[in-house]
Structure formats: C-alpha cells, structure tokens
Write a protein that holds these residues in place. Structure first.
Motif, short mmCIF file in Angstrom:
data_model
loop_
_atom_site.label_atom_id
_atom_site.label_comp_id
_atom_site.label_asym_id
_atom_site.label_seq_id
_atom_site.Cartn_x
_atom_site.Cartn_y
_atom_site.Cartn_z
N VAL A 291 6.08 1.52 -7.57
CA VAL A 291 5.25 2.20 -8.75
C VAL A 291 5.68 0.99 -9.94
CG1 VAL A 291 5.51 3.25 -11.35
CG2 VAL A 291 6.11 4.33 -9.28
N SER A 292 4.78 0.05 -10.23
CA SER A 292 5.72 -0.39 -11.60
C SER A 292 5.97 -0.94 -12.55
CB SER A 292 3.93 -1.82 -12.22
OG SER A 292 4.12 -2.96 -13.23
N LYS A 293 6.78 -1.31 -13.08
CA LYS A 293 8.08 -1.59 -14.54
C LYS A 293 7.73 -2.09 -15.21
CE LYS A 293 9.53 2.82 -12.97
NZ LYS A 293 9.61 4.03 -13.01
N ALA A 294 6.98 -3.56 -14.97
CA ALA A 294 6.10 -4.30 -15.96
C ALA A 294 5.39 -4.12 -16.74
CB ALA A 294 6.06 -5.43 -14.52
N SER A 295 5.19 -4.80 -17.90
CA SER A 295 3.94 -5.12 -18.70
C SER A 295 2.51 -6.57 -18.30
CB SER A 295 4.50 -5.80 -19.72
OG SER A 295 4.88 -6.85 -20.06
N LYS A 296 2.98 -6.69 -16.92
CA LYS A 296 3.01 -8.16 -16.44
C LYS A 296 2.32 -7.41 -14.87
CE LYS A 296 5.72 -11.39 -15.99
NZ LYS A 296 6.56 -12.74 -16.24
N ALA A 329 0.04 -4.55 -13.91
CA ALA A 329 0.77 -3.52 -14.97
C ALA A 329 1.07 -2.13 -14.80
CB ALA A 329 0.54 -4.86 -15.87
N GLU A 330 2.47 -1.49 -14.84
CA GLU A 330 2.28 -0.79 -14.99
C GLU A 330 1.39 0.47 -14.21
OE1 GLU A 330 1.66 1.03 -19.00
OE2 GLU A 330 3.59 -0.50 -19.38
N GLY A 331 0.95 -0.73 -13.15
CA GLY A 331 -0.05 0.21 -11.72
C GLY A 331 0.96 0.96 -10.41
N LYS A 332 0.16 1.18 -9.76
CA LYS A 332 0.54 2.12 -8.24
C LYS A 332 -0.01 1.21 -7.03
CE LYS A 332 1.36 7.01 -7.30
NZ LYS A 332 1.34 7.86 -6.91
N LEU A 333 0.72 1.71 -6.05
CA LEU A 333 -0.17 1.07 -4.75
C LEU A 333 1.06 2.47 -3.98
CD1 LEU A 333 0.66 -3.15 -5.10
CD2 LEU A 333 -1.56 -1.34 -4.89
N SER A 334 0.14 2.54 -3.05
CA SER A 334 0.37 3.78 -2.27
C SER A 334 0.03 2.81 -0.66
CB SER A 334 -0.52 5.30 -2.50
OG SER A 334 -0.22 5.89 -3.19
N LEU A 335 1.71 3.42 0.31
CA LEU A 335 1.33 2.48 1.66
C LEU A 335 1.28 3.19 2.59
CD1 LEU A 335 2.78 0.12 -0.90
CD2 LEU A 335 1.14 -1.42 0.77
#
Length: 374
Positions: A291-296, A329-335
């Motif tokens: 989970v991203s905690k960044a704005s870019k 930015a503020e995205g999410k990846l599932s692996l």
C-alpha cells in the motif's frame, strides 16, 4: 543428441580417433592406432574430467618430450575457426584435454610465450578460462600484460576470456584467492571491457563484478556509479546485471543507483500463508498487499526472504527476487508466490520453524513463521 547420452560421452571413441588422425596428419611419427587403443577401453567407467585427464596424459606419452615441439604439432592439427561467437554444442570439448596439457606441461618460464599463444588458439575454438589460471598465479605481471592486450582483440571469445578467467570464484575452477583479497587489478581490466559490443562479453563482465561484490560491495558500487554516467546501453545493462548481490544485500546506494529509492513510503499489509505447516516435497503459498503512503508513483523492487532452518538448529536468511513494480500514488498492489520444498541438489532442507519475510527496496517488513515437517 542420442537417447541416453551422458555429458561425459563428449569424450568418446570417435573424438579420440579424430584427434589421433588430425595429429598424425601433421606429424607422421604420432602413433594414432596405439593412442586410440591406450584410451578407448578405459573410457566407460570414467567421469568427464577423468576422461579429459586420460586423453591429455596419453597425449604426453605419444607426443615429443620437448614441450615446444609437442605444442606446435597440436596447434598445427587444429581445425579452422568457428564463425559463431558464443560457444554452443559439445564440439569444443575436443580442446579441453589440450588446454589441460598446456596448463600442466607449459608452466616453465621459457615456455610462457608459447603457452599464451596456444591458450588463445584454444580459446578461439573452446575456452581456456580454467587452464590460464595457473599462469595468473605463477606469472601475474606477465599474464596481465597479455590480458590488457586481449581486451581489444577482434575475436569475441578472446575478449570474453579476459573477464571470465579472472572471476574470483569461477564455477568448476579453483578460487583465485588473490583477487578475493584485492580485486583492484580485475576491476581495472573490466573497465576496459565495459563498452564491449558483444553481450557475450558484457554478461561475463557483469558476472565477474557480481562475484567481487560478495566480498567488496563498496568497490563494485564505486565502479558502477562511475559507469552510470556513460551514455551506452550495453554499459547500463552491465550495471543492472552486476548489481544482483548488491540489491539482495539491500544496499541503499545500489538501490538508488538503479532507480529504487531506499526511502520508499509503503506498508506491507495482510501477509498470509495458506497453511501453518508444510511437509517436505510440498509447496507453501504466501500473499500480501503493498500500500502506497506517497503522493507520487514509486519504483519498487520486491523480494522475499526465507529464513531456512539449518542443521545446527539456527535459521539463515536467503533472499529471492519476486518482482519489479510501479506503485501508483496512494495505490495498492496484491502479490502472491509459491515456495517449494521439493528435493533439489543445491539445497538441503531441515525440519523445524521457518520464516518468510517481505523485502522492498532493501527494507524488510512483515514476517510470518511456519513449520516444515518430514
């Protein structure tokens, strides 16, 4: 390739007969029939290296006692050069016992120049990466003078030899301890090859650097930072391929060099194993979210670490590559990934508690344990 072919069978009666015929064609005193009869009946139980040793020892019996005469006969018997760059197939193994002959009987100082000539002719047809290592040990200064000259040779196999033969830990060869202690002479050579036009050479350069990085990460990192300024795709490929160990070590400078910032802003959530116990021979699967905690957008190099139980009852970590991803930015990846405990020759498994840990851009995050059972 015939059914039931074994690697050692590259040294077979046909090869022995062909070698005898070629040598006899340039030196009628060479007894090709006796050469054949002294070797072929002994071949079946022998391994690859034992067969090669038998051939080179028998060559010594039937060739002239004077090394210079013997080598000139062998060189005159060589086939025309191959038109291909990379060594393919098994035909080149014909030259393996001849390379051994040179490295065994050609080590006297008076024979040095002739031995270098012979090893290069062998290299153009096969490889001398193992055979030349005794010369590096015994005559480092003289041999390195040749190596620098060979970095500009028109033959790709000769240029590759420069890098491959100086690898501190070349597979199937003895360790060059002097280059483990001080790799600077090797790094200077590799600097001459960093913009080679052939991938075959660049791959060897990268593997050599990766070897050195296991003992001297900062020295390799310094070289790669300097090479990073070079506007050449081949050199940039070397940097990426040579950084494997540095990246597994999680060195921030190496990650930054390849565009994976160590100050990544993420969280690893919901790390799950599909079972708490795994039997030898089975697989276990783990999954997690980033989970991203960044704005870019962020470049991520995602690895996982397995803490394997060892024979002494303690665990030891092993880093594995998983994926390279761009996290919005503020995205999410599932692996998810499966880990196998099927029997392999390169690793022995021990029952007990193991751990799986996630590593992103060199930093380690969530960890779970599971039990491996017989």
């Amino acid at each position: 390739m015939e059914e039931g072919f074994l690697f050692k069978d590259v040294f077979n009666p046909n090869l022995v007969a062909r070698m005898g015929q070629r040598i006899n064609a340039v030196s009628s005193e060479f007894d090709e029939d006796s050469f054949y009869k002294d070797i072929v009946p002994k071949l079946p139980p022998l391994s690859l290296s034992e067969r090669s040793n038998l051939i080179f020892e028998t060559l010594f019996t039937y060739l002239p006692d004077e090394y210079n005469k013997a080598i000139n006969i062998l060189l005159s018997s060589f086939d025309p050069l191959s038109k291909t760059c990379e060594m393919t197939g098994f035909e080149g193994f014909y030259f393996m016992p001849i390379a051994k002959y040179v490295s065994t009987y050609g080590l006297e100082e008076k024979d040095f120049e002739l031995s270098m000539k012979a090893l290069i002719e062998i290299t153009k047809r096969f490889t001398s990466e193992d055979a030349i290592r005794p010369f590096i040990r015994k005559y480092p200064k003289q041999t390195f003078e040749y190596l620098y000259k060979w970095t500009a040779d028109e033959n790709v196999n000769v240029r590759r030899l420069v890098s491959e033969e100086t690898r501190p830990r070349l597979p199937w060869s003895s360790v060059l301890r002097e280059f483990i202690d001080d790799p600077k002479p090797v790094l200077n050579l590799l600097d001459e090859l960093k913009q080679d036009t052939e991938l075959y050479v660049r791959r060897s350069v990268a593997n050599n650097l990766n070897d050195i990085a296991k003992d001297h990460p900062q020295l390799v990192l310094k070289a790669l930072k300097r090479w990073k300024t070079i506007n050449d795709k081949g050199t940039q490929w070397i940097i990426s391929h040579a950084s494997r160990t540095l990246l597994k070590q999680g060195l921030p400078e190496a990650l930054d060099l390849l565009g994976y910032p160590s100050d990544v802003k993420i969280s690893v959530d919901n790390l799950i194993l599909n079972k708490e116990e795994c039997k030898m021979g089975e697989e276990i699967e783990f999954s997690f979210n980033l989970v991203s905690k960044a704005s870019k957008e962020q470049n991520l190099m995602i690895d996982f670490v397995v803490h394997y139980m060892k024979a002494n009852g303690k665990t030891a970590p092993k880093v594995f590559k998983l994926s390279k991803k761009k996290l919005p930015a503020e995205g999410k990846l599932s692996l998810k990934k499966k880990l196998s405990f099927k029997a392999i020759t390169t690793r022995k498994y021990y029952q007990g508690l193991h751990e799986i840990e996630i590593q992103v851009n060199g930093k380690r995050y969530s960890k779970l344990e599971f039990k491996l059972k017989k």
